[in-house]
Design a protein around this motif. Structure first.
Motif, PDB file in Angstrom:
ATOM      1  N   TYR A 109      14.214   3.613  21.175  1.00 55.75           N
ATOM      2  CA  TYR A 109      12.765   3.887  21.117  1.00 55.75           C
ATOM      3  C   TYR A 109      12.184   3.681  19.720  1.00 55.75           C
ATOM      4  CZ  TYR A 109      12.302   5.301  25.901  1.00 55.75           C
ATOM      5  OH  TYR A 109      12.257   5.278  27.265  1.00 55.75           O
ATOM      6  N   LEU A 110      12.969   3.947  18.682  1.00 57.69           N
ATOM      7  CA  LEU A 110      12.460   3.698  17.326  1.00 57.69           C
ATOM      8  C   LEU A 110      12.745   2.256  16.897  1.00 57.69           C
ATOM      9  CD1 LEU A 110      13.335   7.027  15.441  1.00 57.69           C
ATOM     10  CD2 LEU A 110      11.261   6.423  16.663  1.00 57.69           C
ATOM     11  N   GLN A 111      13.313   1.478  17.804  1.00 57.11           N
ATOM     12  CA  GLN A 111      13.656   0.066  17.608  1.00 57.11           C
ATOM     13  C   GLN A 111      14.426  -0.127  16.296  1.00 57.11           C
ATOM     14  OE1 GLN A 111       9.905  -2.030  18.817  1.00 57.11           O
ATOM     15  NE2 GLN A 111      10.995  -2.083  20.742  1.00 57.11           N
ATOM     16  N   LEU A 319      17.429 -10.599  21.294  1.00 60.36           N
ATOM     17  CA  LEU A 319      16.452 -10.966  22.333  1.00 60.36           C
ATOM     18  C   LEU A 319      15.051 -10.443  22.003  1.00 60.36           C
ATOM     19  CD1 LEU A 319      18.691 -10.128  25.424  1.00 60.36           C
ATOM     20  CD2 LEU A 319      18.261 -12.381  24.480  1.00 60.36           C
ATOM     21  N   ASP A 320      14.977  -9.502  21.065  1.00 60.78           N
ATOM     22  CA  ASP A 320      13.674  -8.928  20.710  1.00 60.78           C
ATOM     23  C   ASP A 320      12.891  -9.919  19.839  1.00 60.78           C
ATOM     24  OD1 ASP A 320      11.538  -7.414  19.923  1.00 60.78           O
ATOM     25  OD2 ASP A 320      12.703  -5.633  19.398  1.00 60.78           O
ATOM     26  N   ARG A 321      11.934 -10.597  20.466  1.00 66.98           N
ATOM     27  CA  ARG A 321      11.190 -11.654  19.769  1.00 66.98           C
ATOM     28  C   ARG A 321      10.146 -11.104  18.782  1.00 66.98           C
ATOM     29  NH1 ARG A 321      14.023 -16.070  19.756  1.00 66.98           N
ATOM     30  NH2 ARG A 321      15.033 -16.358  21.743  1.00 66.98           N
ATOM     31  N   LYS A 322       9.855  -9.815  18.893  1.00 63.99           N
ATOM     32  CA  LYS A 322       8.813  -9.265  18.013  1.00 63.99           C
ATOM     33  C   LYS A 322       9.394  -8.589  16.771  1.00 63.99           C
ATOM     34  CE  LYS A 322       5.025  -9.062  21.091  1.00 63.99           C
ATOM     35  NZ  LYS A 322       3.867  -8.359  21.554  1.00 63.99           N
ATOM     36  N   ALA A 323      10.712  -8.734  16.610  1.00 63.79           N
ATOM     37  CA  ALA A 323      11.376  -8.067  15.479  1.00 63.79           C
ATOM     38  C   ALA A 323      10.866  -8.602  14.144  1.00 63.79           C
ATOM     39  CB  ALA A 323      12.877  -8.254  15.587  1.00 63.79           C
ATOM     40  N   LYS A 324      10.658  -9.931  14.068  1.00 66.59           N
ATOM     41  CA  LYS A 324      10.244 -10.529  12.795  1.00 66.59           C
ATOM     42  C   LYS A 324       8.823 -10.121  12.415  1.00 66.59           C
ATOM     43  CE  LYS A 324      13.337 -14.453  12.638  1.00 66.59           C
ATOM     44  NZ  LYS A 324      13.522 -15.853  12.963  1.00 66.59           N
ATOM     45  N   GLN A 325       7.952  -9.963  13.422  1.00 61.64           N
ATOM     46  CA  GLN A 325       6.543  -9.584  13.139  1.00 61.64           C
ATOM     47  C   GLN A 325       6.418  -8.087  12.843  1.00 61.64           C
ATOM     48  OE1 GLN A 325       7.574 -11.724  15.620  1.00 61.64           O
ATOM     49  NE2 GLN A 325       5.804 -12.616  16.625  1.00 61.64           N
ATOM     50  N   ARG A 328       5.809  -3.366  17.726  1.00 58.68           N
ATOM     51  CA  ARG A 328       6.524  -2.730  18.839  1.00 58.68           C
ATOM     52  C   ARG A 328       6.609  -3.719  19.993  1.00 58.68           C
ATOM     53  NH1 ARG A 328       7.141   2.766  18.856  1.00 58.68           N
ATOM     54  NH2 ARG A 328       6.912   3.032  21.080  1.00 58.68           N
ATOM     55  N   ASN A 329       7.802  -3.855  20.572  1.00 55.69           N
ATOM     56  CA  ASN A 329       7.955  -4.759  21.711  1.00 55.69           C
ATOM     57  C   ASN A 329       7.736  -3.951  22.991  1.00 55.69           C
ATOM     58  OD1 ASN A 329       8.846  -6.524  23.730  1.00 55.69           O
ATOM     59  ND2 ASN A 329      10.168  -7.574  22.261  1.00 55.69           N
TER      60      ASN A 329
END
Lengths: 352, 90
Positions: A109-111, A319-325, A328-329
């Motif tokens: 949840y806190l990614q 697989l988390d594509r929003k990690a670089k930006q 929150r995915n």
């Protein structure tokens, strides 16, 4: 005088200053989710309790069909504080799995699995399987009827895995049915193979957590200055462990872990046989799934879904594509929440 | 300091346990589970110590850990007072 001499002696031989400087320069973020940082340490604490109590139980336990149940009865009745040690071992096992699952949920949840902590997530995921393995292999060891039939159901599950299924079942059971060979195998896995593998991965996981430090949640505002890891956070960890110890001993003493009737392979399965609570989602899904879906076997479908799902979760940081930006995915969070809700609902429904 | 504190508490508790024989005299009679030992028809039963004994045991155990917990909480509060002076800024 002796203390100073010992300190100097160690300081000349070990990099104590480097270690001290590392801990002095390590900080833990302070925000409204800081409380969840204690779950990892709490899991390690329960694991240490498991190792200590497990060694004591090993002294008297006999991994044979004739001896298993009677040796557990002996531990409870005759060994000084044997009932307490066994009760602590059983309760701590359940608490360890609960804190591990909560820790996993905190990271999700806190990614906190995002780069550069991919290896931490992957080693943690492997640890989850190893700890569940402890639960599965340890369940049969008292050789009572519930454990016997639950293991029979549990070892039946991998049968439908294409190609390797039947071999895997034979490997676990040591034959077609559960018997002497199964106890020996489960015992070897429980006291030797799994502890060594777990210690290795705990070591890797702890090293990585020291190397990367605690992650800062992306959307949470800091609540004051960071907490120094030593001594502030270490003392907070100790405080949590003290509370956990009081609760653990409390439940172990007031609700001692029982023992069922000795397993009899000729007797029909008693009603209400269930695996441990952490295997219930899989067990209940298997129960509600039709035997055949189109041309496929229901069990094969479940096994395939679990394997693919496990693989996806294992590779989640990639697989988390929003990690670089650093956003929150929402898709991943919603999907994870649905899976968690399903597991909770289906587990509760099994006990109602 | 912490090592000494923990050592003192646990050695103290161990001594207390070794000196006290009170709870051991209580007859174990509360929980008795009848267990048939498989095909051999050997009757075995498991017995847990009485509730009174277990409550005594709990108190003996919880007391030193509670002292340790209170000392830890006090120490944490003391350290937290200085937290804003010497910890790293965000």
């Amino acid at each position: 005088m002796i203390q100073k001499y010992f300190k100097n002696w160690c300081g000349e031989r070990l990099p104590l200053d480097t270690i001290r400087n590392h801990f002095k320069n390590k900080f833990v973020p302070r925000h409204r989710h800081t409380i969840w940082y204690y779950l990892g340490g709490l899991t390690v604490f329960f694991f240490v309790i498991q190792l200590l109590t497990g060694v004591l139980l090993m002294i008297y336990y006999k991994p044979t069909m004739e001896g298993a149940h009677q040796s557990v009865v002996y531990i409870i009745n005759e060994v000084p504080f044997g009932w307490l040690i066994r009760s602590i071992h059983s309760w701590a096992a359940n608490l360890m799995i609960a804190t591990l699952l909560l820790h996993l949920m905190r990271v999700f949840y806190l990614q906190a699995y995002r780069p550069p902590r991919e290896l931490m997530w992957m080693s943690g995921f492997i640890l989850l399987f190893l700890i569940l393995g402890f639960g599965f292999t340890g369940y049969l060891l008292p050789w009572d009827d519930i454990a016997f039939y639950a293991t029979q159901i549990g070892t039946e599950v991998p049968k439908s895995i294409p190609l390797v299924g039947p071999t895997l079942v034979a490997l676990l059971r040591g034959g077609e049915d559960i018997g002497e060979a199964t106890i020996t195998r489960m015992y070897t896995l429980h006291v030797f193979v799994l502890p060594i593998a777990t210690l290795l991965f705990v070591g890797i996981h702890l090293f990585l957590s020291q190397y990367y430090g605690a992650s800062k949640p992306i959307t949470t505002r800091p609540k004051g200055k960071d907490i120094p890891f030593y001594p502030n956070f270490v003392l907070r960890d100790l405080r949590t462990w003290c509370i956990a110890l009081i609760l653990l001993i409390g439940v172990a003493i007031l609700m001692p872990w029982g023992l069922g009737e000795e397993a009899d392979i000729l007797r029909p399965a008693p009603e209400g046989v269930k695996p441990e609570w952490y295997f219930i989602p899989m067990y209940q899904t298997l129960n509600i799934l039709p035997a055949r879906i189109l041309i496929f076997d229901g069990e094969t479908i479940l096994n395939s879904v679990l394997m693919i799902g496990g693989f996806v979760v294992f590779l989640l940081p990639f697989l988390d594509r929003k990690a670089k930006q650093r956003e929150r995915n929402k898709f991943i969070l919603t999907a994870g929440t649905l899976v968690i809700l399903y597991c909770i609902v289906i587990t509760v429904s099994a006990y109602i | 300091m912490y090592a000494k504190m923990i050592f003192t508490i646990f050695v103290g508790t161990s001594l207390l346990f070794s000196l006290d024989t009170g709870p051991n005299t209580v007859v174990c009679d509360l929980v008795v589970m009848q267990v048939q030992a498989g095909q051999n028809n050997i009757e075995t039963k498991i017995e847990f110590p009485s509730f009174e004994y277990r409550i005594n045991l709990l108190l003996y155990f919880v007391f030193p850990v509670l002292i340790l917990l209170i000392l830890l909480i006090l120490k944490i509060r003391q350290l937290d007072l200085h937290l804003d002076d010497d910890s790293r800024t965000n």
